[in-house]
Design a protein around this motif. Structure first.
Motif, PDB file in Angstrom:
ATOM      1  N   SER A 156      21.706 -57.509  -7.657  1.00  0.00           N
ATOM      2  CA  SER A 156      22.485 -58.507  -8.387  1.00  0.00           C
ATOM      3  C   SER A 156      23.733 -58.894  -7.598  1.00  0.00           C
ATOM      4  CB  SER A 156      22.850 -57.966  -9.774  1.00  0.00           C
ATOM      5  OG  SER A 156      23.783 -56.911  -9.655  1.00  0.00           O
ATOM      6  N   GLY A 157      23.779 -58.515  -6.333  1.00  0.00           N
ATOM      7  CA  GLY A 157      24.777 -59.050  -5.417  1.00  0.00           C
ATOM      8  C   GLY A 157      26.069 -58.280  -5.300  1.00  0.00           C
ATOM      9  N   ARG A 158      26.100 -57.059  -5.803  1.00  0.00           N
ATOM     10  CA  ARG A 158      27.355 -56.304  -5.741  1.00  0.00           C
ATOM     11  C   ARG A 158      27.158 -54.998  -4.962  1.00  0.00           C
ATOM     12  NH1 ARG A 158      27.774 -56.852 -12.114  1.00  0.00           N
ATOM     13  NH2 ARG A 158      25.542 -56.749 -11.743  1.00  0.00           N
ATOM     14  N   ASP A 159      28.220 -54.556  -4.294  1.00  0.00           N
ATOM     15  CA  ASP A 159      28.058 -53.290  -3.570  1.00  0.00           C
ATOM     16  C   ASP A 159      29.197 -52.294  -3.815  1.00  0.00           C
ATOM     17  OD1 ASP A 159      30.039 -54.455  -2.097  1.00  0.00           O
ATOM     18  OD2 ASP A 159      28.888 -54.549  -0.210  1.00  0.00           O
ATOM     19  N   HIS A 160      30.084 -52.609  -4.774  1.00  0.00           N
ATOM     20  CA  HIS A 160      31.056 -51.595  -5.210  1.00  0.00           C
ATOM     21  C   HIS A 160      30.399 -50.717  -6.284  1.00  0.00           C
ATOM     22  CE1 HIS A 160      31.587 -55.230  -7.702  1.00  0.00           C
ATOM     23  NE2 HIS A 160      31.776 -54.380  -8.679  1.00  0.00           N
ATOM     24  N   ASP A 161      31.062 -49.633  -6.678  1.00  0.00           N
ATOM     25  CA  ASP A 161      30.504 -48.725  -7.683  1.00  0.00           C
ATOM     26  C   ASP A 161      30.080 -49.492  -8.939  1.00  0.00           C
ATOM     27  OD1 ASP A 161      31.465 -46.879  -5.906  1.00  0.00           O
ATOM     28  OD2 ASP A 161      32.583 -45.704  -7.388  1.00  0.00           O
TER      29      ASP A 161
END
Ligand code: OKP
Ligand code: ZN
Length: 343
Positions: free
Chosen positions: A80-85
């Protein structure tokens, strides 16, 4: 005493919201390092890696759809395009629908969580799986290896995780998974004693309707301590499990005197139940300097806890839970183990 440990815990180092800001969780990798260092320094005994267990071994404590959520959550979050926690931020409280699993990952995170203290990161599944394998390996060493006691140096901890939700730094309920393994491999009755500062709501929930696993917990009164919504004295179990759940909530400022009396009560109940094996959810956040708790135990009190447990004369699996005063958790956890061994 034999210790089970793996470096894999390092793959999980999440963030939590503290005073409105994302900060590294109090539940951090250095915790396990401190405990391992103390085990080695005190020459507690052999340190072994875990065996690998199949996911079916966690299904005694958790649903299959929850286990697949944990396994896939990071990839779905990445997709879904996110790479933070990944952190849950919406929950199906009271009259909201909790019978339908959402499809989108943000919905799933809330559906399978009780709070926002459970970051999912790239290495979370590997770390929590290995943590559960440590507890399973410890129970296996007791049941088949003939060890009188074992220490599972688990990280992340597990006691807030229930059948279908994570919470409070916990994802898989290591103690419950080990208790269920014992039941499936010959133990008729198992007791789980939780001495972490926080109520072990997940373990209580998993065994609430059962009389073959006795759950007992000493903890900060939920009136003013996390997890707030579980851990009251009147939670006695339900159905077949009625009478097989014992909560001993204690006030802020409890020191050894108050703690010892409650532990005595718990030990009497355990002795009366006569389990084949005891699992101890060993949190040391009852320490006077713990940054997130409010009991007043001192270093030497942990030796006394171990001595009292030894008097039960039972095989014991110790499973590490909380403890956030990193400088002291090695001494405190290993003091329990050495007190138990009569050192
Ligand atoms: C875990 B264990 C919400 C997180 C709240 C609660 C402490 C969990 C303690 N942002 N943190 O029992 O030591
Ligand atoms: Zn705790």
């Amino acid at each position: 005493m034999i210790t089970f440990y793996s470096d894999t815990h390092r793959l999980h180092h999440g963030s939590e919201l503290k005073d409105g800001v994302l900060m590294p969780c109090f539940e951090m990798p250095s915790r396990a390092d401190t405990v391992l260092n103390r085990v080695l320094q005190q020459q507690l005994g052999e340190v072994l890696p875990p065996q690998q267990f199949g996911v079916e071994h966690y299904a005694g404590a958790h649903s299959l759809r929850y286990l697949s959520f944990l396994q896939n959550a990071w990839e779905e979050w990445r997709a879904s395009g996110r790479d933070h926690d990944a952190l849950p931020l919406v929950w199906p409280v009271r009259d909201l629908r909790s019978d339908l699993e959402p499809e989108f990952i943000d919905g799933k995170l809330g559906f399978y969580a009780m709070d926002a203290g459970v970051a999912i990161t790239a290495g979370t599944w590997q770390a929590v799986k290995t943590s559960a394998d440590l507890a399973l390996s410890g129970m296996e060493a007791i049941q088949r290896g003939g060890q009188h006691a074992a220490f599972a140096l688990c990280r992340p901890p597990g006691h807030h995780a229930a059948h279908e939700y994570m919470g409070g730094y916990c994802y898989l309920n290591n103690a419950a998974i080990a208790a269920q393994y014992a039941r499936s491999h010959g133990a008729k009755r198992v007791a789980v004693l939780d001495v972490d500062y926080h109520h072990g709501n997940g373990t209580q929930s998993i065994f609430y309707q059962r009389d073959d696993v006795l759950f007992l917990s000493l903890h900060g009164d939920p009136k003013n301590s996390y997890p707030y919504f579980s851990g009251h004295r009147d939670e006695l179990g339900a159905g077949d499990g009625f009478g097989y759940n014992l909560n001993l909530p204690l006030p802020h400022g409890t020191d050894w005197q108050g703690y010892c009396a409650a532990l005595q009560t718990a030990c009497q109940h355990i002795a009366g139940y006569a389990p084949d094996v005891l699992v101890v959810s060993l949190g040391v956040d009852t320490f006077k300097d713990d940054p997130i708790s409010s009991f007043l135990l001192e270093n030497d009190d942990y030796l006394r806890i171990g001595q009292m447990l030894a008097r039960l004369g039972l095989p014991v699996l110790f499973v590490l839970e909380g403890g956030y005063m990193v400088d002291d958790i090695g001494v405190n956890a290993v003091n329990v183990l050495q007190g138990f061994e009569g050192a």
